[in-house]
Scaffold this motif. Structure first.
Motif, PDB file in Angstrom:
ATOM      1  N   MET A   1       0.771  -1.261  -0.062  1.00 26.63           N
ATOM      2  CA  MET A   1      -0.052   0.029   0.194  1.00 26.63           C
ATOM      3  C   MET A   1       0.784   1.330   0.074  1.00 26.63           C
ATOM      4  SD  MET A   1      -3.057   0.849   2.721  1.00 26.63           S
ATOM      5  CE  MET A   1      -3.896   2.222   2.772  1.00 26.63           C
ATOM      6  N   PHE A   2       1.765   1.367   0.974  1.00 30.73           N
ATOM      7  CA  PHE A   2       2.652   2.485   1.159  1.00 30.73           C
ATOM      8  C   PHE A   2       4.106   2.156   0.803  1.00 30.73           C
ATOM      9  CE2 PHE A   2      -0.549   3.595   4.625  1.00 30.73           C
ATOM     10  CZ  PHE A   2      -0.914   4.627   3.965  1.00 30.73           C
ATOM     11  N   GLY A   3       4.393   1.091   0.281  1.00 28.41           N
ATOM     12  CA  GLY A   3       5.651   0.846  -0.140  1.00 28.41           C
ATOM     13  C   GLY A   3       6.138   1.134  -1.531  1.00 28.41           C
ATOM     14  N   ARG A   4       5.402   1.384  -2.432  1.00 26.57           N
ATOM     15  CA  ARG A   4       5.495   1.712  -3.763  1.00 26.57           C
ATOM     16  C   ARG A   4       5.306   2.979  -4.150  1.00 26.57           C
ATOM     17  NH1 ARG A   4       5.234  -3.513  -7.445  1.00 26.57           N
ATOM     18  NH2 ARG A   4       5.713  -4.935  -5.860  1.00 26.57           N
ATOM     19  N   LEU A   5       6.158   3.874  -4.298  1.00 23.70           N
ATOM     20  CA  LEU A   5       6.297   5.251  -4.969  1.00 23.70           C
ATOM     21  C   LEU A   5       6.515   5.323  -6.439  1.00 23.70           C
ATOM     22  CD1 LEU A   5       7.666   7.466  -2.155  1.00 23.70           C
ATOM     23  CD2 LEU A   5       5.394   7.138  -2.615  1.00 23.70           C
ATOM     24  N   GLY A   6       5.107   5.478  -7.244  1.00 23.05           N
ATOM     25  CA  GLY A   6       5.417   5.827  -8.636  1.00 23.05           C
ATOM     26  C   GLY A   6       6.034   7.191  -9.132  1.00 23.05           C
ATOM     27  N   ALA A   7       5.895   7.422 -10.212  1.00 22.27           N
ATOM     28  CA  ALA A   7       6.162   8.699 -10.714  1.00 22.27           C
ATOM     29  C   ALA A   7       5.204  10.087 -10.461  1.00 22.27           C
ATOM     30  CB  ALA A   7       6.673   8.869 -12.364  1.00 22.27           C
ATOM     31  N   PRO A   8       3.879   9.601 -10.447  1.00 16.74           N
ATOM     32  CA  PRO A   8       3.138  10.730 -10.221  1.00 16.74           C
ATOM     33  C   PRO A   8       3.177  11.055  -8.563  1.00 16.74           C
ATOM     34  CG  PRO A   8       1.770   8.814 -11.150  1.00 16.74           C
ATOM     35  CD  PRO A   8       3.361   8.488 -11.092  1.00 16.74           C
ATOM     36  N   GLU A   9       3.397  10.141  -7.828  1.00 15.47           N
ATOM     37  CA  GLU A   9       3.511  10.481  -6.218  1.00 15.47           C
ATOM     38  C   GLU A   9       4.778  11.301  -5.883  1.00 15.47           C
ATOM     39  OE1 GLU A   9       3.020   7.202  -7.410  1.00 15.47           O
ATOM     40  OE2 GLU A   9       0.838   6.792  -6.675  1.00 15.47           O
ATOM     41  N   ILE A  10       5.857  10.959  -6.565  1.00 21.42           N
ATOM     42  CA  ILE A  10       7.012  11.651  -6.405  1.00 21.42           C
ATOM     43  C   ILE A  10       6.960  13.085  -7.004  1.00 21.42           C
ATOM     44  CG2 ILE A  10       9.552  11.825  -7.002  1.00 21.42           C
ATOM     45  CD1 ILE A  10       9.610   8.825  -7.135  1.00 21.42           C
ATOM     46  N   ILE A  11       6.286  13.274  -8.130  1.00 21.69           N
ATOM     47  CA  ILE A  11       6.015  14.660  -8.682  1.00 21.69           C
ATOM     48  C   ILE A  11       5.119  15.465  -7.805  1.00 21.69           C
ATOM     49  CG2 ILE A  11       4.927  15.786 -10.524  1.00 21.69           C
ATOM     50  CD1 ILE A  11       5.816  13.647 -12.402  1.00 21.69           C
ATOM     51  N   LEU A  12       4.242  14.698  -7.163  1.00 21.25           N
ATOM     52  CA  LEU A  12       3.148  15.601  -6.367  1.00 21.25           C
ATOM     53  C   LEU A  12       4.139  15.854  -5.169  1.00 21.25           C
ATOM     54  CD1 LEU A  12       0.164  16.365  -5.631  1.00 21.25           C
ATOM     55  CD2 LEU A  12       0.301  14.107  -4.420  1.00 21.25           C
ATOM     56  N   ILE A  13       4.845  14.943  -4.240  1.00 23.86           N
ATOM     57  CA  ILE A  13       5.666  15.504  -3.324  1.00 23.86           C
ATOM     58  C   ILE A  13       6.587  16.628  -3.641  1.00 23.86           C
ATOM     59  CG2 ILE A  13       7.564  14.651  -1.768  1.00 23.86           C
ATOM     60  CD1 ILE A  13       6.170  11.900  -2.017  1.00 23.86           C
ATOM     61  N   LEU A  14       7.302  16.512  -4.787  1.00 21.09           N
ATOM     62  CA  LEU A  14       8.223  17.738  -5.460  1.00 21.09           C
ATOM     63  C   LEU A  14       7.237  18.932  -5.305  1.00 21.09           C
ATOM     64  CD1 LEU A  14      10.455  15.937  -7.593  1.00 21.09           C
ATOM     65  CD2 LEU A  14      10.939  16.826  -5.456  1.00 21.09           C
ATOM     66  N   VAL A  15       6.027  19.254  -5.815  1.00 20.40           N
ATOM     67  CA  VAL A  15       5.261  20.036  -6.105  1.00 20.40           C
ATOM     68  C   VAL A  15       5.058  20.865  -4.640  1.00 20.40           C
ATOM     69  CG1 VAL A  15       3.079  20.801  -6.764  1.00 20.40           C
ATOM     70  CG2 VAL A  15       4.407  19.560  -8.470  1.00 20.40           C
ATOM     71  N   VAL A  16       4.577  19.830  -3.708  1.00 20.10           N
ATOM     72  CA  VAL A  16       4.109  20.304  -2.360  1.00 20.10           C
ATOM     73  C   VAL A  16       5.503  20.968  -1.614  1.00 20.10           C
ATOM     74  CG1 VAL A  16       3.554  19.569  -0.183  1.00 20.10           C
ATOM     75  CG2 VAL A  16       2.354  18.826  -2.083  1.00 20.10           C
ATOM     76  N   ILE A  17       6.600  20.357  -2.084  1.00 17.11           N
ATOM     77  CA  ILE A  17       7.831  20.887  -1.431  1.00 17.11           C
ATOM     78  C   ILE A  17       8.071  22.363  -1.859  1.00 17.11           C
ATOM     79  CG2 ILE A  17      10.259  20.787  -1.198  1.00 17.11           C
ATOM     80  CD1 ILE A  17       9.892  17.835  -0.905  1.00 17.11           C
ATOM     81  N   ILE A  18       8.029  22.348  -3.075  1.00 21.23           N
ATOM     82  CA  ILE A  18       8.279  23.880  -3.847  1.00 21.23           C
ATOM     83  C   ILE A  18       7.400  24.930  -3.248  1.00 21.23           C
ATOM     84  CG2 ILE A  18       8.088  24.825  -5.854  1.00 21.23           C
ATOM     85  CD1 ILE A  18       9.483  22.566  -7.176  1.00 21.23           C
ATOM     86  N   ALA A  23      10.649  28.423  -4.556  1.00 20.77           N
ATOM     87  CA  ALA A  23      11.657  27.971  -5.295  1.00 20.77           C
ATOM     88  C   ALA A  23      13.173  28.564  -5.209  1.00 20.77           C
ATOM     89  CB  ALA A  23      11.207  28.171  -6.994  1.00 20.77           C
ATOM     90  N   LYS A  24      12.833  29.964  -4.601  1.00 23.47           N
ATOM     91  CA  LYS A  24      13.978  30.663  -4.311  1.00 23.47           C
ATOM     92  C   LYS A  24      15.087  30.264  -3.162  1.00 23.47           C
ATOM     93  CE  LYS A  24      12.417  35.031  -6.035  1.00 23.47           C
ATOM     94  NZ  LYS A  24      12.155  36.332  -5.874  1.00 23.47           N
ATOM     95  N   LYS A  25      14.177  29.449  -2.285  1.00 21.40           N
ATOM     96  CA  LYS A  25      14.833  29.030  -1.000  1.00 21.40           C
ATOM     97  C   LYS A  25      15.409  27.522  -1.134  1.00 21.40           C
ATOM     98  CE  LYS A  25      12.454  31.752   2.662  1.00 21.40           C
ATOM     99  NZ  LYS A  25      11.768  31.566   3.901  1.00 21.40           N
TER     100      LYS A  25
END
Length: 94
Positions: A1-18, A23-25
């Motif tokens: 259930m939580f063990g596999r991160l695909g491309a959409p999940e990683i992109i979503l995590i990066l967008v939330v971090i940004i 983007a400047k920090k």
């Protein structure tokens, strides 16, 4: 259930971090994280090397000069962030 991160999940995590940090920090945060990691690595290596040296058999004389200060640099060639470090002294009496 939580063990596999695909491309959409990683992109979503990066967008939330940004969105959270901006983007400047992000480059500054990554740079300071890298400097901290280098300092931690150099200190760990110094502590490991210090542990390998045998203790002197004779107690030191009071006439001897203290060892020169070490300088820790965050990265090679980075003179602005170098700082002198005072070495701890052994105050125990035998």
């Amino acid at each position: 259930m939580f063990g596999r991160l695909g491309a959409p999940e990683i992109i979503l995590i990066l967008v939330v971090i940004i969105l959270l940090f901006g983007a400047k920090k992000l480059p500054d945060m990554a740079r300071s994280l890298g400097k901290s990691a280098r300092i931690l690595k150099s200190e760990a290596k110094a502590m490991k090397d210090e542990g390998k040296t045998p203790a002197p058999a004779d107690p030191p004389n009071n006439d001897e000069q203290p060892p020169a200060q070490r300088v820790i640099q965050a990265s090679p060639g980075d003179v602005t962030s170098s700082r002198p470090v005072t070495e701890p002294t052994d105050t125990t009496k035998r």
